[in-house]
Enzyme design. Sequence first.
Site, PDB file in Angstrom:
ATOM      1  N   GLY A 127       0.839  -1.187   0.000  1.00 49.84           N
ATOM      2  CA  GLY A 127       0.000   0.000   0.000  1.00 49.84           C
ATOM      3  C   GLY A 127       0.869   1.229   0.000  1.00 49.84           C
ATOM      4  O   GLY A 127       2.089   1.140  -0.193  1.00 49.84           O
TER       5      GLY A 127
ATOM      6  N   ASP B 154      -7.736   6.330   7.246  1.00 48.37           N
ATOM      7  CA  ASP B 154      -7.755   5.571   5.993  1.00 48.37           C
ATOM      8  C   ASP B 154      -8.573   4.292   6.152  1.00 48.37           C
ATOM      9  O   ASP B 154      -8.075   3.194   5.950  1.00 48.37           O
ATOM     10  CB  ASP B 154      -6.319   5.272   5.544  1.00 48.37           C
ATOM     11  CG  ASP B 154      -6.263   4.823   4.085  1.00 48.37           C
ATOM     12  OD1 ASP B 154      -7.273   4.989   3.360  1.00 48.37           O
ATOM     13  OD2 ASP B 154      -5.220   4.287   3.670  1.00 48.37           O
TER      14      ASP B 154
END
Length: 812
Positions: A526, A638
């Site tokens: 990520g 997030d």
Amino acid sequence: MSSQSVTSTSSTLFLVAIFVCFSLSSSRNPNFMQKGSSLSVEDNSDLLISADNTFACGFYSVGENAYCFSIWFTNSKEKTVVWMANRDKPVNGKGSRVSLLRDGAFVLTDVDGSTTWETNTGTTDVQKAELLDNGNLVLMDSSGKILWQSFDFPTDTLLPHQPITRSKKMISRLGRGNYSAGYFNFYFDNDNVLRLMYDGPDTSTLYWPDVDNTVTQNGRTGYNNTRIAVLDDMGRFLSSDSLQFNASDLGFGIKRRLTIDYDGNLRLYSLNNGTGLWTITWEALLQPCLVRGICGRNGICISTPKLPRCSCLPGYEMTDPSNWNAGCKPRFSITCSQSQQLKFVEFQHMNFYGNDINIYSNKTLDWCKKKCKEDCQCQAFNYRLTGEVKCHLKAALFNGCKSSTVKVSTYLKLPLNIEISEYIILNDTNLTCSSRGYKVPVTGFSSTYMARGKKLRWVYLYCFASAVGVIEFIFLASGWWFLFRRHDVLVAVEEGYRALTSQFRTFSYTELKKATKSFKEELGRGASGVVFKGVLADERVIAVKKLGDAYQMEEVFRAEVSTIGKINHMNLVRMWGFCSESKHRLLVYEYVENKSLDKLLFSENFLGWKERFKVALGTAKGLAYLHHECLEWVIHCDVKPENILLDGEFEPKISDFGLSKLFQKGFNNSKFSRIRGTKGYMAPEWASNLPITAKVDVYSYGVVILELVKGIRLSNWVVEDGEDQEAELTRFVRVVKRKIQSEEATWIEDVVDTRLNGQFSRTQIAKMVEIGISCVEEDRNKRPTMDSIVQALMACEDVSRIRTPDNLSVII
Ligand SMILES: *[C@@H]1O[C@H](CO)[C@@H](O)[C@H](O)[C@H]1NC(C)=O
Ligand SMILES: *[C@@H]1O[C@H](CO)[C@@H](O)[C@H](O)[C@H]1NC(C)=O
Ligand SMILES: *[C@@H]1O[C@H](CO)[C@@H](O)[C@H](O)[C@H]1NC(C)=O
């Protein structure tokens, strides 16, 4: 040739055997030393051990090649030092020794033979030195009479039966890992009262018991001049000034110590003899910011639920980035010339204690401003509105404290050209977020949450929370400086917490390289880094996240990661430790068996309804914990299906929380351009200049919960012929709202994932859609809190029986 090697092997074995025998015999440590004998720094088995093995006495390493003659607990996980002879003058790691001389003196000598420390027993009849079971090192004559004892010279710790008396003063250490004498004192004052005092490089103040109260109001007495206080075997502390307190685990058989920690608090600790860790069983100040001097000159202590934070005042920066006691220094100068234009900036709920030039009663604010402006010495003033109106003009700013309980405002005097560009005071939540960012030029921001086709450059954002504060300060910085540079106070209380979370630890790079077979099996990647699977030597399966280059200064990284490591909830992926070696920054997490939610929701092997509800509830619980309960409230920033992992039982575990903290500090501007948050899940306020609160997570959660219902990515974009682009989410919400409004009977069947084939609970779907829609409200004040979401979901949790084609009797 071969016979020769056999001979040499056997002689080696022989030598090894002799060596082993010797070291075994020498490791049987006595608890006393005879006259004429000594302990050497070079042999770390050269110790005195108390008869019951509780305490050891010998050389303790306090730094590279630096040793102090010390007494410590043998059974604590890390040696817990309770006494030091030469805390301010460590000796060399070679040649130093402590000896009981023939004339009775007990002497510590350095490598060059010079005397570093000695007892005053030179001409007495001392026969031996002995370490007693209570941790007291004593020098005795032949009849057993004690001529000298370490109990008479406390450093920062008091043991049971070690009295604190008239002439004794306990002084804290300087800091974590720094054993030399620091600034906080615990002692009997001239008025016979036991007190805590900050005695720092440029100021000293008393801070406990409460200096605003009289002795009697504090429950003490000043008339008994015996001046003696002692902790007993049961954990009761009794003092001649009537101070009395008990350990929360009152009882016999527990090893305890009373320590004045380097954060200025006085704490009673109990040793867990199973784990070797210490637990706090009493502490003098429940609010760490009440410790004076903790943040130094021009520093402000911000009280948060457990750990205090130090900040510099706007326009100031830390004098010594590694030490808060040194405080902050201004980045501007006030010249006192008539021509310099000055202004005042108000900070509510902030107080500075002491250093008053003068106190004026019943004056107007403008009068006080004028007075301070005219006085070259005046740096700021406190203004109290409740009760009697008073302003205190300050010559220096010490003991700053910010807390919602403070009823005073501080007006800081600044040159007119120093910009405190924006600070916004919010009333709607009880979180304080300090965001530091740069203005993002955003255009074309649509009514949803998208800046169409424009690449947004986000700033890093880091949120932390303050105490029960109703008022929040959000300081948005612009340009090259920001208002509240926030740093950790590396407080000793953290050590207390660390002691409670035993599994969290530091890993070496080699160890992790080995565990992951040189980072072979990649689990995912990520924005923040790549994750690899690994197995530790103790067979625990781990996920190792390799962060990008040069994340943080080592110290900051360690401090932040340790905070994250303390967060513990079943719906949050547990962090077991980290590695921080040269350029390497790695995080070690528990390995979660199943895949992330996106892989199990949007794929062929889709999740059933029961599992989806479980995920919705568990994720809400995890976020509620982060927002409302954990030690230091954290905003995830997030939330998305990729960050929700599922275990073997489909219990969700949120990963990557707290990472927003790691991006933050110690960076220069250029590194701030990374995106935190993921398009499609980001709340609209990310694109505006609004401060970021926990409600950004609520928004993202809303997108996820609606995706759980619909079974597709609502964060995708759709293009309707010729029309503008529109987010799937916007369309979905619009359609659902219309259907609900027009009271279409089958709206649930219309919105739910068709793959479920009718196997779901209508009640739960209705509730989840309702929650989801309110979460993605553009006005964040209309969004619910995670706490209330958990409540709402739990209220329909029991609707576990699901409508199935063959079980029509349980239609809900
Ligand atoms: C003073 O304190 C000591 C120690 O706690 C106690 O033994 C003594 O009785 C006290 N004296 C008076 C007059 O209360
Ligand atoms: C720990 O202390 C308790 C209380 O004295 C005792 O009963 C127990 O046996 C001790 N455990 C160990 C492992 O020493
Ligand atoms: C916060 O409250 C103050 C006074 O109560 C008010 O003036 C201010 O507008 C409020 N701020 C916000 C953002 O609601």
